[in-house]
Motif scaffolding. Structure first.
Motif, PDB file in Angstrom:
ATOM      1  N   GLY A 182       0.639  -1.237  -0.013  1.00 20.61           N
ATOM      2  CA  GLY A 182       0.003   0.062   0.024  1.00 20.61           C
ATOM      3  C   GLY A 182       0.953   1.168  -0.292  1.00 20.61           C
ATOM      4  N   VAL A 183       1.783   1.127   0.989  1.00 20.50           N
ATOM      5  CA  VAL A 183       2.667   2.517   1.046  1.00 20.50           C
ATOM      6  C   VAL A 183       3.478   2.597  -0.502  1.00 20.50           C
ATOM      7  N   GLY A 184       3.898   1.625  -0.995  1.00 19.22           N
ATOM      8  CA  GLY A 184       4.642   1.603  -2.195  1.00 19.22           C
ATOM      9  C   GLY A 184       3.776   2.171  -3.333  1.00 19.22           C
ATOM     10  N   SER A 185       2.365   1.500  -3.485  1.00 21.50           N
ATOM     11  CA  SER A 185       1.316   1.890  -4.340  1.00 21.50           C
ATOM     12  C   SER A 185       1.203   3.481  -4.559  1.00 21.50           C
ATOM     13  N   ALA A 186       1.002   4.120  -3.148  1.00 17.15           N
ATOM     14  CA  ALA A 186       0.865   5.329  -2.713  1.00 17.15           C
ATOM     15  C   ALA A 186       1.687   6.241  -3.164  1.00 17.15           C
ATOM     16  N   SER A 187       3.073   5.770  -2.989  1.00 14.90           N
ATOM     17  CA  SER A 187       4.196   6.679  -3.538  1.00 14.90           C
ATOM     18  C   SER A 187       4.188   6.916  -5.056  1.00 14.90           C
ATOM     19  N   GLY A 188       3.781   5.818  -5.703  1.00 21.16           N
ATOM     20  CA  GLY A 188       3.814   6.010  -7.159  1.00 21.16           C
ATOM     21  C   GLY A 188       5.030   5.443  -7.622  1.00 21.16           C
ATOM     22  N   VAL A 189       5.965   4.873  -6.788  1.00 21.69           N
ATOM     23  CA  VAL A 189       7.277   4.145  -7.369  1.00 21.69           C
ATOM     24  C   VAL A 189       7.031   2.641  -8.220  1.00 21.69           C
ATOM     25  N   LEU A 190       5.748   2.041  -7.765  1.00 19.82           N
ATOM     26  CA  LEU A 190       5.804   0.966  -8.190  1.00 19.82           C
ATOM     27  C   LEU A 190       4.893   0.771  -9.477  1.00 19.82           C
ATOM     28  N   SER A 191       5.247   0.158 -10.706  1.00 20.01           N
ATOM     29  CA  SER A 191       4.382   0.161 -11.847  1.00 20.01           C
ATOM     30  C   SER A 191       3.440  -0.917 -11.340  1.00 20.01           C
ATOM     31  N   GLU A 192       2.439  -1.041 -12.181  1.00 19.55           N
ATOM     32  CA  GLU A 192       1.242  -1.983 -12.171  1.00 19.55           C
ATOM     33  C   GLU A 192       1.569  -3.365 -11.875  1.00 19.55           C
ATOM     34  N   SER A 193       2.607  -3.731 -12.757  1.00 24.12           N
ATOM     35  CA  SER A 193       2.935  -5.334 -12.839  1.00 24.12           C
ATOM     36  C   SER A 193       3.626  -5.433 -11.676  1.00 24.12           C
ATOM     37  N   LEU A 194       4.388  -4.720 -11.188  1.00 29.37           N
ATOM     38  CA  LEU A 194       5.166  -4.859  -9.753  1.00 29.37           C
ATOM     39  C   LEU A 194       4.633  -4.705  -8.664  1.00 29.37           C
ATOM     40  N   ASP A 195       3.501  -3.787  -8.660  1.00 25.84           N
ATOM     41  CA  ASP A 195       2.468  -3.817  -7.505  1.00 25.84           C
ATOM     42  C   ASP A 195       1.722  -5.168  -7.457  1.00 25.84           C
ATOM     43  N   ALA A 196       1.093  -5.604  -8.677  1.00 25.38           N
ATOM     44  CA  ALA A 196       0.598  -6.836  -8.596  1.00 25.38           C
ATOM     45  C   ALA A 196       1.392  -8.043  -8.190  1.00 25.38           C
ATOM     46  N   ALA A 197       2.466  -7.941  -8.604  1.00 24.79           N
ATOM     47  CA  ALA A 197       3.525  -9.137  -8.292  1.00 24.79           C
ATOM     48  C   ALA A 197       3.815  -9.065  -6.621  1.00 24.79           C
ATOM     49  N   ILE A 198       3.834  -8.197  -5.966  1.00 21.65           N
ATOM     50  CA  ILE A 198       3.870  -8.058  -4.588  1.00 21.65           C
ATOM     51  C   ILE A 198       2.614  -8.368  -3.918  1.00 21.65           C
ATOM     52  N   ILE A 199       1.573  -7.975  -4.316  1.00 21.33           N
ATOM     53  CA  ILE A 199       0.172  -8.705  -3.815  1.00 21.33           C
ATOM     54  C   ILE A 199       0.033 -10.127  -3.933  1.00 21.33           C
ATOM     55  N   VAL A 200       0.468 -10.547  -5.036  1.00 17.12           N
ATOM     56  CA  VAL A 200       0.504 -12.062  -5.296  1.00 17.12           C
ATOM     57  C   VAL A 200       1.375 -12.760  -4.431  1.00 17.12           C
ATOM     58  N   MET A 201       2.529 -12.340  -4.182  1.00 17.91           N
ATOM     59  CA  MET A 201       3.520 -12.854  -3.267  1.00 17.91           C
ATOM     60  C   MET A 201       3.002 -12.753  -1.730  1.00 17.91           C
ATOM     61  N   VAL A 202       2.265 -11.585  -1.477  1.00 15.19           N
ATOM     62  CA  VAL A 202       1.607 -11.600  -0.250  1.00 15.19           C
ATOM     63  C   VAL A 202       0.431 -12.789   0.153  1.00 15.19           C
ATOM     64  N   ILE A 203      -0.361 -12.766  -0.872  1.00 14.98           N
ATOM     65  CA  ILE A 203      -1.422 -13.812  -0.919  1.00 14.98           C
ATOM     66  C   ILE A 203      -0.756 -15.257  -0.706  1.00 14.98           C
ATOM     67  N   ILE A 204      -0.094 -15.594  -1.594  1.00 14.75           N
ATOM     68  CA  ILE A 204       0.573 -16.935  -1.435  1.00 14.75           C
ATOM     69  C   ILE A 204       1.144 -17.263  -0.434  1.00 14.75           C
ATOM     70  N   THR A 205       2.000 -16.348   0.070  1.00 16.13           N
ATOM     71  CA  THR A 205       2.963 -16.852   1.472  1.00 16.13           C
ATOM     72  C   THR A 205       1.825 -16.574   2.808  1.00 16.13           C
ATOM     73  N   THR A 206       0.775 -15.858   2.834  1.00 17.89           N
ATOM     74  CA  THR A 206      -0.008 -15.921   3.856  1.00 17.89           C
ATOM     75  C   THR A 206      -1.159 -17.301   3.779  1.00 17.89           C
ATOM     76  N   PHE A 207      -1.058 -17.691   2.467  1.00 22.00           N
ATOM     77  CA  PHE A 207      -1.927 -18.909   2.509  1.00 22.00           C
ATOM     78  C   PHE A 207      -1.256 -20.035   2.718  1.00 22.00           C
ATOM     79  N   ILE A 208      -0.035 -20.341   2.394  1.00 21.46           N
ATOM     80  CA  ILE A 208       0.532 -21.478   2.287  1.00 21.46           C
ATOM     81  C   ILE A 208       1.163 -21.838   3.734  1.00 21.46           C
ATOM     82  N   ALA A 209       1.223 -20.827   4.485  1.00 16.34           N
ATOM     83  CA  ALA A 209       2.238 -21.011   5.577  1.00 16.34           C
ATOM     84  C   ALA A 209       1.311 -21.776   6.759  1.00 16.34           C
ATOM     85  N   PRO A 210      -0.094 -21.548   6.950  1.00 16.72           N
ATOM     86  CA  PRO A 210      -0.627 -22.449   7.985  1.00 16.72           C
ATOM     87  C   PRO A 210      -0.679 -23.954   7.787  1.00 16.72           C
ATOM     88  N   PRO A 211      -0.876 -24.244   6.397  1.00 18.45           N
ATOM     89  CA  PRO A 211      -0.857 -25.634   6.126  1.00 18.45           C
ATOM     90  C   PRO A 211       0.494 -26.213   6.259  1.00 18.45           C
TER      91      PRO A 211
END
Length: 493
Positions: free
Chosen positions: A420-449
């Protein structure tokens, strides 16, 4: 909220009872200003909480029945009711101007566009505050269940785990993005910084469900995750400063480091000195809620101080839990804080899921493909960079190293803050912003199992391994069987 004359006219209307969808309501409510939107904001908050609790309970129950941590179900439930699917729970920062629930409120209340916006803003802020209170209560509860002496004892190992878990992903992620994908230095640094985060809330909840929080591995993970939060705040401040000005403010970094050290050490030291005062104060009260209210005042005070010096409020709550765990009120406090946690903590996990937009995982959308390729790289670095932390532990030959590494994997809400901070600052491209979100999603969901998988032996209510108890039960049963057979044997045999 409505003046007396309006109330009189309402009471005289028809039979005297007005349902929420009565024709007179749209006319009245369309005229309310921002200050008079309170009842509808409250109504929308209550409707949102109903949705949150149903999503948390259904998701948690489903996961519990298939032997997965219930927190994973709460996250999935949040995804389903959030921006990715049903749009029941959404937030303004996601670019939304309303939700499915807001459409219902608009229909019931007859609001215009501006009225809906006001109610939506108020409802979103209320749910966000409740979620923040949820994670504060969660970390307070985790502190209560932790052993300060054990945390101090494993401190060196936890520090090494935290440092390696920050340095390796940051260096590998930043260098890889620059070398392999030609991404600029500042955006690459920002993405690398997002890889350093660890969601202490998610990992701690899973460990608590597995009854491993007080284990050696659990204490190392919690200690490292707390240090990770401190280091993550410092890294975020550095990269945010770099994004804004192109240079790093050394004084700001030094202030954060010094403030974190003084706060954590000072609060625990002073808290242990003042804990007898806390016990005496509780014992002298004659009204209901003496223990829980006094404890929450203490926890919120430390959380406020932490937030005021630009640290995370959850660090203050965790420190408060550690301090009160050393008092004679620990067991009693654990019992009274549980219902509070049951009410507020699910709001936190469901909102984390609700804010997560999984549409960025759709490979059929050409706009997502570049981000998915970068995301694949980030996910690999994110998992490996944290997993190896378990193998830098020294002097602990019997420790479950994979469990420690897997416990550090989830980025959760902390990773979303970086994005969120990176997106608000405007330094992240759309693809890089999306990549960070994907990384957050996957790491969040695979850790519990993954944690469930490496902690194979079930644990009973006393925290003892069932596998360790089983031979005793078997031998006892066999002994009883032998006695029975002896008593039943015919004379002379």
């Amino acid at each position: 909220m409505i003046d007396i004359s309006s109330c009189s006219s309402l009471m005289n209307y028809g039979s005297g009872y007005l349902s929420p969808i009565h024709p007179v309501w749209p006319t009245l409510l369309a005229e309310v200003d921002e200050a008079e939107a309170g009842p509808l904001i409250l109504a929308s908050v209550l409707l949102s909480l109903i949705t949150v609790y149903i999503a948390a309970k259904v998701g948690g129950e489903v996961c519990a029945r298939i032997n997965l941590p219930s927190v994973l179900g709460e996250l999935v439930g949040g995804v389903i009711v959030g921006v990715s699917a049903l749009h029941l729970i959404v937030f303004p920062e996601g670019g939304e101007i309303g939700s499915t629930l807001m459409n219902f409120i608009q229909m019931v209340g007859g609001l215009d566009g501006e009225g809906v916006r006001t109610v939506f803003q108020g409802e979103s802020e209320a749910i966000s505050v409740l979620a923040e209170l949820g994670v504060i209560i969660l970390l307070f509860e985790i502190g209560l269940e932790s052993d300060l002496e054990e945390l101090i004892r494993v401190g060196p190992q936890a520090a090494i785990v935290a440092i390696v878990g920050v340095v390796v992903p940051f260096a590998a992620g930043t260098a890889g993005l620059i070398a392999l994908f030609g991404i600029g230095t500042i955006p690459a640094v920002f993405a690398g910084a997002a890889l350093t985060a660890t969601s202490i809330g998610i990992t701690a909840k899973v460990l608590a469900e597995l009854q491993r929080l007080s284990s050696k591995e659990g204490q190392i993970i919690i200690g490292a995750a707390v240090l990770d939060d401190v280091l993550g705040i410092i890294v975020l401040a550095v990269v945010a400063s770099l994004a804004k000005t192109g240079e790093i403010e050394i004084t700001n970094v030094a202030f954060l480091i010094g403030g974190a050290a003084v706060f954590l050490i000072g609060s625990i030291f002073l808290g242990r000195l003042l804990s007898p005062v806390f016990v005496t104060l509780v014992d002298q009260q004659k009204t209901r809620g003496d223990l829980i209210i006094t404890s929450l005042v203490f926890a919120f005070s430390l959380a406020f101080i932490a937030a005021a010096i630009q640290l995370e409020a959850i660090l203050g709550a965790f420190a408060a839990g550690l301090i009160l765990a050393e008092t004679s009120k620990r067991k009693e406090l654990e019992e009274v804080i549980t219902p509070v946690a049951d009410i507020l903590v699910p709001v936190f996990f469901v909102t984390v899921g609700a804010r997560t937009d999984i549409s960025v995982l759709n490979p059929l959308d050409p706009a997502n493909r570049e981000g998915l390729i970068i995301a694949t790289f980030l996910v690999v670095i994110a998992i490996i960079g944290k997993t190896i932390t378990g193998f830098v532990i020294f002097g602990q030959p019997d420790v479950n190293r994979l469990a420690i590494g897997f416990g550090m994997i989830p980025r959760g809400e902390v990773g979303l803050v970086f994005a969120g901070v990176g997106s608000a600052s405007g330094v992240l491209s759309e693809s890089l912003d999306a990549a960070i979100i994907v990384m957050v999603i996957i790491t969040t969901f695979i850790a519990p199992p993954l944690l469930r998988m490496v902690f194979k032996d079930p644990v009973d209510g006393d925290g003892q391994l069932e596998s360790a108890k089983q031979p005793m039960v078997d031998s006892s049963s066999q002994a009883d069987l032998s006695v029975a057979q002896t008593s039943e044997a015919p004379e002379g045999t």
